[in-house]
Design a protein around this motif. Sequence first.
Motif, mmCIF file in Angstrom:
data_model
loop_
_atom_site.group_PDB
_atom_site.id
_atom_site.type_symbol
_atom_site.label_atom_id
_atom_site.label_comp_id
_atom_site.label_asym_id
_atom_site.label_seq_id
_atom_site.Cartn_x
_atom_site.Cartn_y
_atom_site.Cartn_z
ATOM 1 N N GLU A 176 0.812 -1.182 0.035
ATOM 2 C CA GLU A 176 -0.023 0.032 -0.088
ATOM 3 C C GLU A 176 0.880 1.287 0.020
ATOM 4 O OE1 GLU A 176 -3.926 1.607 2.328
ATOM 5 O OE2 GLU A 176 -2.413 0.654 3.265
ATOM 6 N N TYR A 180 1.133 4.616 -2.659
ATOM 7 C CA TYR A 180 0.814 5.842 -2.270
ATOM 8 C C TYR A 180 2.119 6.741 -2.846
ATOM 9 C CZ TYR A 180 -2.538 4.557 0.950
ATOM 10 O OH TYR A 180 -3.910 4.000 1.467
ATOM 11 N N SER A 249 -8.295 13.167 -7.008
ATOM 12 C CA SER A 249 -9.713 12.299 -6.452
ATOM 13 C C SER A 249 -10.573 12.032 -7.992
ATOM 14 C CB SER A 249 -10.413 13.369 -5.817
ATOM 15 O OG SER A 249 -11.786 13.177 -5.396
ATOM 16 N N ASN A 254 -11.289 8.076 -5.271
ATOM 17 C CA ASN A 254 -11.335 7.760 -3.876
ATOM 18 C C ASN A 254 -10.673 9.035 -3.096
ATOM 19 O OD1 ASN A 254 -10.241 6.576 -1.382
ATOM 20 N ND2 ASN A 254 -10.821 4.529 -2.430
ATOM 21 N N ASP A 255 -11.312 9.685 -2.572
ATOM 22 C CA ASP A 255 -10.818 10.610 -1.717
ATOM 23 C C ASP A 255 -9.984 10.421 -0.775
ATOM 24 O OD1 ASP A 255 -12.430 12.436 -3.451
ATOM 25 O OD2 ASP A 255 -13.986 12.688 -2.064
ATOM 26 N N GLN A 256 -10.216 9.160 0.044
ATOM 27 C CA GLN A 256 -9.228 8.821 1.263
ATOM 28 C C GLN A 256 -7.828 8.697 0.368
ATOM 29 O OE1 GLN A 256 -10.524 5.496 3.017
ATOM 30 N NE2 GLN A 256 -9.022 5.535 4.692
ATOM 31 N N ILE A 257 -7.701 7.950 -0.758
ATOM 32 C CA ILE A 257 -6.388 7.630 -1.114
ATOM 33 C C ILE A 257 -5.698 8.773 -1.653
ATOM 34 C CG2 ILE A 257 -5.233 6.449 -2.878
ATOM 35 C CD1 ILE A 257 -7.206 3.987 -2.813
ATOM 36 N N ALA A 259 -6.209 11.901 -0.537
ATOM 37 C CA ALA A 259 -5.855 12.647 0.407
ATOM 38 C C ALA A 259 -4.503 12.081 0.996
ATOM 39 C CB ALA A 259 -6.820 12.423 1.787
ATOM 40 N N LYS A 260 -3.966 10.999 0.807
ATOM 41 C CA LYS A 260 -2.888 10.225 1.198
ATOM 42 C C LYS A 260 -1.497 10.499 0.242
ATOM 43 C CE LYS A 260 -4.685 6.563 4.289
ATOM 44 N NZ LYS A 260 -4.797 5.221 4.402
#
Length: 289
Positions: A176, A180, A249, A254-257, A259-260
């Motif tokens: 993961e 990122y 995004s 996927n906003d969570q990914i 954001a990272k």
Amino acid sequence: RYWQTGLWVYAVTGIITAIIFSILIFLMYFYAVALRGISFSDLVAINLFVTLTIFVNHFCSALMALPQADQRFDVYNLRTMISGSGNTIFTALLVLFTNDIKTIVFFQMIFYFLTIISLYRYAQRKFHHQTLSPSLHLDELKNILGYGLKNFVGNLANQINLQASKYVIGGMLSAEAITYFGIPQSIVMKAAGGISQLTLAIFPLSVALSTKEKFAKLKRLIFLSQWLTFLLGILGIVVTYQFGFQFLSLWLHNDQIAAKIFPLLKVMSLFLALNALAPLPSVILNGLN
């Protein structure tokens, strides 16, 4: 004879590199956390596809020199876009439909095969459809190695610089974490590659302006181009900071990914602005021999 010997060198180094990579992948399968989620059968297939890609890419690198020598940068840039930007864009679209790594790597390999087919056809036309196959000639080999050793070391160091961080992250963290890091790195490196291709257009001009009488004009061209490149780099940083998250995004859904990844993209945009200043002086120095 020089081209046959050059292809022989690339064939040998391509085989050696592919074998080393294949061995490392199987070793890392048992030690790296990042690969433990992949089945062994899938790993074998992925290893095969990537190994073939490495080998074919070595021949592409050799044949790419021919349109450069002819100053056919339209041909060179088109082939680079097929295996570079085109490959990246297609992969980005492909992951919308599948997350199977084996499928993704397979289609990436196809792009390299398309590139080498087009380059080989160009080479055949250049050499009047003579058979262009790897062959060893010792005198030509000595000259090629003497000229190309420094470039080879530089390219090898560049690849280590690009890939070593991923191995470290995969070994110490997780798959993961590689994702990122890899997504913003890929975006930035493709942008940097595009800048490098644009500067190739200046190569013939730098050769033409390398005479003593025209050197002042070349100097003005360098400074003007570098200032424009620097301003574009600053603009890229601003755009990244303002719209980078929205872009990620929209792309990743996927906003969570996103954001990272976004903080990494912001940092790497600074690297891109600095890195963009490097290709032009390199091209000018090549033009001055």
